[in-house]
Design a protein around this motif. Structure first.
Motif, PDB file in Angstrom:
ATOM      1  N   LEU A 275     135.256 -10.169 133.058  1.00 41.16           N
ATOM      2  CA  LEU A 275     135.697 -10.809 131.832  1.00 41.16           C
ATOM      3  C   LEU A 275     134.782 -11.993 131.522  1.00 41.16           C
ATOM      4  CD1 LEU A 275     139.530 -10.807 132.629  1.00 41.16           C
ATOM      5  CD2 LEU A 275     138.324  -9.272 131.051  1.00 41.16           C
ATOM      6  N   TRP A 276     134.325 -12.054 130.277  1.00 32.46           N
ATOM      7  CA  TRP A 276     133.341 -13.057 129.871  1.00 32.46           C
ATOM      8  C   TRP A 276     133.981 -14.245 129.166  1.00 32.46           C
ATOM      9  CZ3 TRP A 276     127.944 -12.559 130.552  1.00 32.46           C
ATOM     10  CH2 TRP A 276     127.534 -11.341 131.111  1.00 32.46           C
ATOM     11  N   GLY A 277     133.398 -15.423 129.414  1.00 33.30           N
ATOM     12  CA  GLY A 277     133.828 -16.616 128.701  1.00 33.30           C
ATOM     13  C   GLY A 277     134.026 -17.831 129.577  1.00 33.30           C
ATOM     14  N   ALA A 278     134.385 -17.621 130.849  1.00 34.00           N
ATOM     15  CA  ALA A 278     134.663 -18.734 131.756  1.00 34.00           C
ATOM     16  C   ALA A 278     133.531 -18.999 132.741  1.00 34.00           C
ATOM     17  CB  ALA A 278     135.954 -18.462 132.529  1.00 34.00           C
ATOM     18  N   GLU A 279     132.560 -18.097 132.842  1.00 33.98           N
ATOM     19  CA  GLU A 279     131.557 -18.141 133.914  1.00 33.98           C
ATOM     20  C   GLU A 279     130.719 -19.420 133.920  1.00 33.98           C
ATOM     21  OE1 GLU A 279     130.093 -16.018 130.334  1.00 33.98           O
ATOM     22  OE2 GLU A 279     131.838 -15.757 131.642  1.00 33.98           O
ATOM     23  N   ASN A 280     130.398 -19.978 132.747  1.00 33.96           N
ATOM     24  CA  ASN A 280     129.603 -21.209 132.706  1.00 33.96           C
ATOM     25  C   ASN A 280     130.368 -22.419 133.241  1.00 33.96           C
ATOM     26  OD1 ASN A 280     128.009 -19.432 131.111  1.00 33.96           O
ATOM     27  ND2 ASN A 280     127.067 -21.184 130.086  1.00 33.96           N
ATOM     28  N   LEU A 281     131.675 -22.279 133.372  1.00 33.99           N
ATOM     29  CA  LEU A 281     132.526 -23.385 133.819  1.00 33.99           C
ATOM     30  C   LEU A 281     132.848 -23.277 135.306  1.00 33.99           C
ATOM     31  CD1 LEU A 281     134.927 -23.387 130.745  1.00 33.99           C
ATOM     32  CD2 LEU A 281     132.904 -24.798 131.110  1.00 33.99           C
ATOM     33  N   SER A 282     132.012 -22.582 136.034  1.00 40.36           N
ATOM     34  CA  SER A 282     132.206 -22.424 137.478  1.00 40.36           C
ATOM     35  C   SER A 282     132.102 -23.753 138.209  1.00 40.36           C
ATOM     36  CB  SER A 282     131.148 -21.459 138.045  1.00 40.36           C
ATOM     37  OG  SER A 282     131.331 -20.153 137.552  1.00 40.36           O
ATOM     38  N   LEU A 283     132.904 -23.864 139.276  1.00 37.33           N
ATOM     39  CA  LEU A 283     132.846 -24.976 140.232  1.00 37.33           C
ATOM     40  C   LEU A 283     133.249 -26.334 139.670  1.00 37.33           C
ATOM     41  CD1 LEU A 283     129.670 -24.062 142.305  1.00 37.33           C
ATOM     42  CD2 LEU A 283     132.074 -23.667 142.870  1.00 37.33           C
TER      43      LEU A 283
ATOM     44  N   LYS B 120     141.800 -16.493 126.447  1.00 40.65           N
ATOM     45  CA  LYS B 120     141.353 -15.208 125.929  1.00 40.65           C
ATOM     46  C   LYS B 120     139.909 -14.978 126.344  1.00 40.65           C
ATOM     47  CE  LYS B 120     141.370 -12.331 121.767  1.00 40.65           C
ATOM     48  NZ  LYS B 120     141.761 -12.273 120.331  1.00 40.65           N
ATOM     49  N   LEU B 121     139.675 -13.906 127.109  1.00 41.20           N
ATOM     50  CA  LEU B 121     138.346 -13.559 127.623  1.00 41.20           C
ATOM     51  C   LEU B 121     137.839 -12.279 126.966  1.00 41.20           C
ATOM     52  CD1 LEU B 121     137.655 -15.705 129.739  1.00 41.20           C
ATOM     53  CD2 LEU B 121     140.055 -15.082 129.988  1.00 41.20           C
ATOM     54  N   ARG B 122     136.531 -12.160 126.911  1.00 45.31           N
ATOM     55  CA  ARG B 122     135.910 -10.997 126.287  1.00 45.31           C
ATOM     56  C   ARG B 122     135.538  -9.944 127.337  1.00 45.31           C
ATOM     57  NH1 ARG B 122     133.861 -15.610 124.389  1.00 45.31           N
ATOM     58  NH2 ARG B 122     132.015 -15.479 125.720  1.00 45.31           N
ATOM     59  N   LYS B 123     135.622  -8.679 126.952  1.00 46.06           N
ATOM     60  CA  LYS B 123     135.266  -7.586 127.854  1.00 46.06           C
ATOM     61  C   LYS B 123     133.802  -7.164 127.704  1.00 46.06           C
ATOM     62  CE  LYS B 123     139.850  -5.481 128.316  1.00 46.06           C
ATOM     63  NZ  LYS B 123     140.634  -4.233 128.146  1.00 46.06           N
ATOM     64  N   THR B 124     133.193  -7.541 126.598  1.00 45.04           N
ATOM     65  CA  THR B 124     131.800  -7.176 126.368  1.00 45.04           C
ATOM     66  C   THR B 124     130.884  -8.317 126.786  1.00 45.04           C
ATOM     67  OG1 THR B 124     132.010  -7.945 124.074  1.00 45.04           O
ATOM     68  CG2 THR B 124     132.329  -5.601 124.488  1.00 45.04           C
ATOM     69  N   ALA B 125     129.713  -7.968 127.273  1.00 46.55           N
ATOM     70  CA  ALA B 125     128.765  -8.966 127.759  1.00 46.55           C
ATOM     71  C   ALA B 125     128.364  -9.918 126.632  1.00 46.55           C
ATOM     72  CB  ALA B 125     127.534  -8.280 128.322  1.00 46.55           C
ATOM     73  N   SER B 126     128.486 -11.223 126.904  1.00 46.06           N
ATOM     74  CA  SER B 126     128.118 -12.235 125.904  1.00 46.06           C
ATOM     75  C   SER B 126     127.631 -13.479 126.626  1.00 46.06           C
ATOM     76  CB  SER B 126     129.307 -12.549 125.001  1.00 46.06           C
ATOM     77  OG  SER B 126     130.472 -12.818 125.780  1.00 46.06           O
TER      78      SER B 126
ATOM     79  N   ASN C  61     139.364 -31.263 127.788  1.00 48.83           N
ATOM     80  CA  ASN C  61     138.530 -30.174 127.290  1.00 48.83           C
ATOM     81  C   ASN C  61     137.268 -30.076 128.160  1.00 48.83           C
ATOM     82  OD1 ASN C  61     137.339 -28.142 125.718  1.00 48.83           O
ATOM     83  ND2 ASN C  61     136.452 -29.620 124.276  1.00 48.83           N
ATOM     84  N   ILE C  62     137.481 -29.741 129.418  1.00 46.40           N
ATOM     85  CA  ILE C  62     136.397 -29.726 130.390  1.00 46.40           C
ATOM     86  C   ILE C  62     135.254 -28.829 129.912  1.00 46.40           C
ATOM     87  CG2 ILE C  62     137.872 -30.242 132.367  1.00 46.40           C
ATOM     88  CD1 ILE C  62     137.816 -27.258 133.049  1.00 46.40           C
ATOM     89  N   GLY C  63     134.040 -29.175 130.319  1.00 40.27           N
ATOM     90  CA  GLY C  63     132.894 -28.399 129.876  1.00 40.27           C
ATOM     91  C   GLY C  63     131.714 -28.511 130.813  1.00 40.27           C
ATOM     92  N   ALA C  64     130.797 -27.548 130.705  1.00 40.39           N
ATOM     93  CA  ALA C  64     129.574 -27.548 131.506  1.00 40.39           C
ATOM     94  C   ALA C  64     128.650 -26.458 130.978  1.00 40.39           C
ATOM     95  CB  ALA C  64     129.874 -27.291 132.979  1.00 40.39           C
ATOM     96  N   TYR C  65     127.336 -26.701 131.045  1.00 38.32           N
ATOM     97  CA  TYR C  65     126.318 -25.705 130.735  1.00 38.32           C
ATOM     98  C   TYR C  65     126.529 -25.034 129.371  1.00 38.32           C
ATOM     99  CZ  TYR C  65     125.288 -26.482 135.598  1.00 38.32           C
ATOM    100  OH  TYR C  65     124.974 -27.088 136.793  1.00 38.32           O
ATOM    101  N   GLY C  66     126.843 -25.861 128.375  1.00 40.67           N
ATOM    102  CA  GLY C  66     126.956 -25.347 127.016  1.00 40.67           C
ATOM    103  C   GLY C  66     128.257 -24.652 126.697  1.00 40.67           C
ATOM    104  N   ALA C  67     129.257 -24.769 127.567  1.00 43.79           N
ATOM    105  CA  ALA C  67     130.562 -24.143 127.331  1.00 43.79           C
ATOM    106  C   ALA C  67     131.653 -25.185 127.507  1.00 43.79           C
ATOM    107  CB  ALA C  67     130.784 -22.982 128.294  1.00 43.79           C
ATOM    108  N   GLU C  68     132.772 -24.972 126.837  1.00 39.95           N
ATOM    109  CA  GLU C  68     133.929 -25.859 126.949  1.00 39.95           C
ATOM    110  C   GLU C  68     135.191 -25.024 127.101  1.00 39.95           C
ATOM    111  OE1 GLU C  68     133.257 -29.741 124.348  1.00 39.95           O
ATOM    112  OE2 GLU C  68     132.966 -27.922 123.161  1.00 39.95           O
ATOM    113  N   ALA C  69     136.222 -25.644 127.663  1.00 40.73           N
ATOM    114  CA  ALA C  69     137.490 -24.938 127.847  1.00 40.73           C
ATOM    115  C   ALA C  69     138.044 -24.447 126.517  1.00 40.73           C
ATOM    116  CB  ALA C  69     138.503 -25.851 128.544  1.00 40.73           C
TER     117      ALA C  69
END
Length: 237
Positions: free
Chosen positions: A127-135, A205-211, A147-155
């Motif tokens: 599922l895509w959307g949360a991976e940039n917010l790892s760790l 809400k997460l995406r099933k397609t690669a993004s 609204n935590i964020g990292a590497y160009g992504a936010e919650a």
């Protein structure tokens, strides 16, 4: 706008009642294991709750604490003295699938779920959307507040709805993403609802397609060094 909901519809707790503990109260309780700085202080009172409806009891007129604070994972909380009030500590930590279609999946995570555990849960299921917010340290319940964020992504990019108990109105409520007034490291929970809302669960809400989102700094290069833009490679990078 605040949406009022019945507590029993806030989350699907019936399926997991055997997995959570009952509400527990501790007096003069050590805080060393409950904060990331391991400060050796004490709290006058700590209440652990697993069901949002427990908050009705905790904040009933005859029980209502005069001073309280929601303590999640204790990250970046610095206790400089004995806490003379009541710490409210959520302990329900389940992840449930709420809805799903061909392109997306919506999950509901309890407030006490470790944020990175939820990210891992998503990556493991493609599922895509949360991976940039790892760790990012902390719990799911804390994620909408700043609204935590990292590497160009936010919650806010994946949050669909936030469930909370309004300690002023004594009601179980929820806010849709647009109603949370998300901004850079900011939300309604740091402003109008500061000191008033206890977050109990969040829908994502997460995406099933690669993004892949690789526009931040050297992220794209690091991902390519690992073999390309897969969820695991992005999480590792």
């Amino acid at each position: 706008m605040l949406t009022t909901i019945k507590p029993s519809k806030c989350c699907n707790f019936d399926a997991k009642r055997s997995l959570v503990r009952e509400m527990k109260e501790y007096r003069n309780h050590p805080l060393r294991a409950r904060n990331s700085f391991h400060v050796d202080e004490y709290a006058e009172r700590i209440i652990e709750f697993s069901d949002p409806q427990d908050l009705d009891t905790i904040f009933a007129e005859e029980n209502r604490p005069s001073m309280w604070y929601t303590l999640g994972g204790g990250n970046n909380i610095l206790f400089t003295d004995r806490y003379a009030g009541t710490l409210i500590h959520p302990i329900a930590n389940q992840i449930n699938i709420i809805s799903e279609d061909e392109s997306s999946l919506t999950l509901r995570a309890d407030a006490a779920v470790e944020w990175d555990d939820m990210v891992a849960w998503c990556v493991e299921r493609n599922l895509w959307g949360a991976e940039n917010l790892s760790l990012i340290p902390g719990s799911v319940g804390a994620s909408p507040v700043q609204n935590i964020g990292a590497y160009g992504a936010e919650a806010k990019d994946i949050i669909e709805r936030v469930y909370f108990f309004d300690t002023q109105e004594l009601q179980h409520r929820s806010l849709l993403n647009a109603e949370c007034h998300f901004a850079y490291r900011d939300s309604i929970f740091k402003r109008e609802l500061r000191g008033r809302a206890i977050i109990t669960a969040v829908d994502f809400k997460l995406r099933k397609t690669a993004s892949p989102n690789l526009g931040y700094g050297d992220l794209s290069r690091e991902v390519e060094l690992r073999g390309g833009a897969t969820l695991n490679n992005i999480r590792d990078a």
